[in-house]
Motif scaffolding. Structure first.
Motif, PDB file in Angstrom:
ATOM      1  N   ALA A  19       0.781  -1.039   0.020  1.00 56.94           N
ATOM      2  CA  ALA A  19       0.111  -0.262   0.099  1.00 56.94           C
ATOM      3  C   ALA A  19       0.823   1.161  -0.158  1.00 56.94           C
ATOM      4  O   ALA A  19       0.393   2.246  -0.685  1.00 56.94           O
ATOM      5  N   ILE A  20       1.951   1.292   0.709  1.00 55.36           N
ATOM      6  CA  ILE A  20       2.824   2.339   0.745  1.00 55.36           C
ATOM      7  C   ILE A  20       3.596   2.686  -0.754  1.00 55.36           C
ATOM      8  O   ILE A  20       3.713   3.647  -1.326  1.00 55.36           O
ATOM      9  N   PHE A  52      -7.157  -6.433  -4.301  1.00 57.49           N
ATOM     10  CA  PHE A  52      -7.808  -5.228  -3.846  1.00 57.49           C
ATOM     11  C   PHE A  52      -7.071  -3.800  -4.026  1.00 57.49           C
ATOM     12  O   PHE A  52      -7.615  -2.873  -4.101  1.00 57.49           O
ATOM     13  N   LEU A  53      -5.716  -3.973  -4.008  1.00 58.25           N
ATOM     14  CA  LEU A  53      -4.952  -3.017  -4.570  1.00 58.25           C
ATOM     15  C   LEU A  53      -4.744  -2.525  -6.047  1.00 58.25           C
ATOM     16  O   LEU A  53      -4.077  -1.694  -6.319  1.00 58.25           O
ATOM     17  N   LYS A  54      -5.486  -3.454  -6.746  1.00 54.87           N
ATOM     18  CA  LYS A  54      -5.055  -3.136  -8.314  1.00 54.87           C
ATOM     19  C   LYS A  54      -3.858  -3.266  -8.850  1.00 54.87           C
ATOM     20  O   LYS A  54      -3.338  -2.338  -9.429  1.00 54.87           O
ATOM     21  N   THR A 173      -0.466   3.275  10.056  1.00 56.75           N
ATOM     22  CA  THR A 173       0.039   3.580   8.591  1.00 56.75           C
ATOM     23  C   THR A 173      -0.854   2.931   7.340  1.00 56.75           C
ATOM     24  O   THR A 173      -1.445   3.654   6.702  1.00 56.75           O
ATOM     25  N   GLY A 174      -1.244   1.619   7.524  1.00 62.28           N
ATOM     26  CA  GLY A 174      -1.937   0.858   6.682  1.00 62.28           C
ATOM     27  C   GLY A 174      -3.413   1.327   6.699  1.00 62.28           C
ATOM     28  O   GLY A 174      -4.213   1.426   5.713  1.00 62.28           O
ATOM     29  N   HIS A 175      -4.022   1.525   7.901  1.00 59.15           N
ATOM     30  CA  HIS A 175      -5.365   2.009   8.160  1.00 59.15           C
ATOM     31  C   HIS A 175      -5.540   3.425   7.496  1.00 59.15           C
ATOM     32  O   HIS A 175      -6.486   3.483   6.601  1.00 59.15           O
ATOM     33  N   LYS A 176      -4.612   4.246   7.455  1.00 60.05           N
ATOM     34  CA  LYS A 176      -4.882   5.371   6.820  1.00 60.05           C
ATOM     35  C   LYS A 176      -4.716   5.333   5.204  1.00 60.05           C
ATOM     36  O   LYS A 176      -5.387   6.062   4.556  1.00 60.05           O
ATOM     37  N   GLY A 178      -5.985   2.915   3.789  1.00 58.60           N
ATOM     38  CA  GLY A 178      -7.109   2.050   3.279  1.00 58.60           C
ATOM     39  C   GLY A 178      -7.175   0.723   3.164  1.00 58.60           C
ATOM     40  O   GLY A 178      -7.923  -0.039   2.743  1.00 58.60           O
ATOM     41  N   ILE A 179      -6.070   0.076   3.958  1.00 56.24           N
ATOM     42  CA  ILE A 179      -5.748  -1.380   3.725  1.00 56.24           C
ATOM     43  C   ILE A 179      -6.921  -2.156   4.614  1.00 56.24           C
ATOM     44  O   ILE A 179      -7.312  -1.668   5.723  1.00 56.24           O
TER      45      ILE A 179
END
Length: 223
Positions: A19-20, A52-54, A173-176, A178-179
């Protein structure tokens, strides 16, 4: 768009790392590995996170499972529960990150990528030697000595955005970003139905992380 190869296990850390990389505007090419794990839950989670992350491309590499001996993650050896003290536990898989990074390096060079992301952390972890900063630094040095890409001036960078984060900081961090952490898996010893044991090192760190981040833990535990 710059390309990045991301090592994606399907776990909490690697999913956050992916995600980062996406947030940093990289086009992601992810690698997951089937190396004889005693369960396939994490591979299925890696597929879900990739979707999910495309992610641009997600490859699952099947390794010779017979080379990973004396690890409770690959052989019928009891996984430590509620472990006390230090020392490297039997959940360590011999040279695993070195092999994974080597595949990532070859893939990166073949697609003209100079960036590799790996979700190692040296804070809330089990003490594995191939998760430490000094190891990553030396691997990057080797990568820049051993590849045509680097010798021609395009330096390889091994990104470790989580290396100095606690599990709570990683989750926040991941929550922000959108994980959906309900898509990830951490447990070393899940039940036959896929429930997390709640007592192995990885489960304990995961529980601690959600508590520290003050974010509800979506994981279903046996204990």
């Amino acid at each position: 768009m710059k390309k990045a190869v991301v090592l994606l296990s399907g776990g909490l850390d690697s999913s956050t790392c992916a995600a980062i990389a996406k947030n940093e505007k990289f086009e992601i090419y992810a690698l997951s590995f089937s190396y004889g794990q005693r369960h396939s839950v994490e591979i299925e989670c890696a597929k879900k996170i990739a979707k999910f992350l495309k992610i641009k491309e997600h490859k699952i590499i099947v390794l010779d499972t017979d080379i990973f001996k004396n690890s409770s993650l690959t052989e019928n050896i009891e996984v430590p529960k509620n472990r006390k003290g230090s020392g490297i536990p039997n959940t360590y898989v011999p040279a695993r990150n070195t092999l994974f990074l080597s595949y990532a390096l070859a893939f990166a060079e073949s697609i003209n990528s100079f960036d590799i992301f790996i979700g190692v952390t040296a804070v809330d972890y089990s003490g594995y030697p191939d998760c430490r900063q000094d190891y990553i630094e030396q691997y990057q040095k080797m990568a820049n000595l051993a590849t045509k890409t680097a010798r021609e001036g395009n330096k390889i960078i091994i990104h470790t955005p989580l290396i100095n984060m606690s599990k709570g900081e990683i989750i926040a961090t991941g929550h922000k970003l959108g994980i959906k952490y309900e898509l990830t898996h951490s447990c070393y010893s899940p039940s036959p139905s896929g429930l997390s044991c709640g007592e192995c090192d990885s489960c304990i760190h995961r529980k601690k992380g959600f508590s520290e981040a003050k974010i509800p833990d979506p994981t279903k535990y046996v204990v």
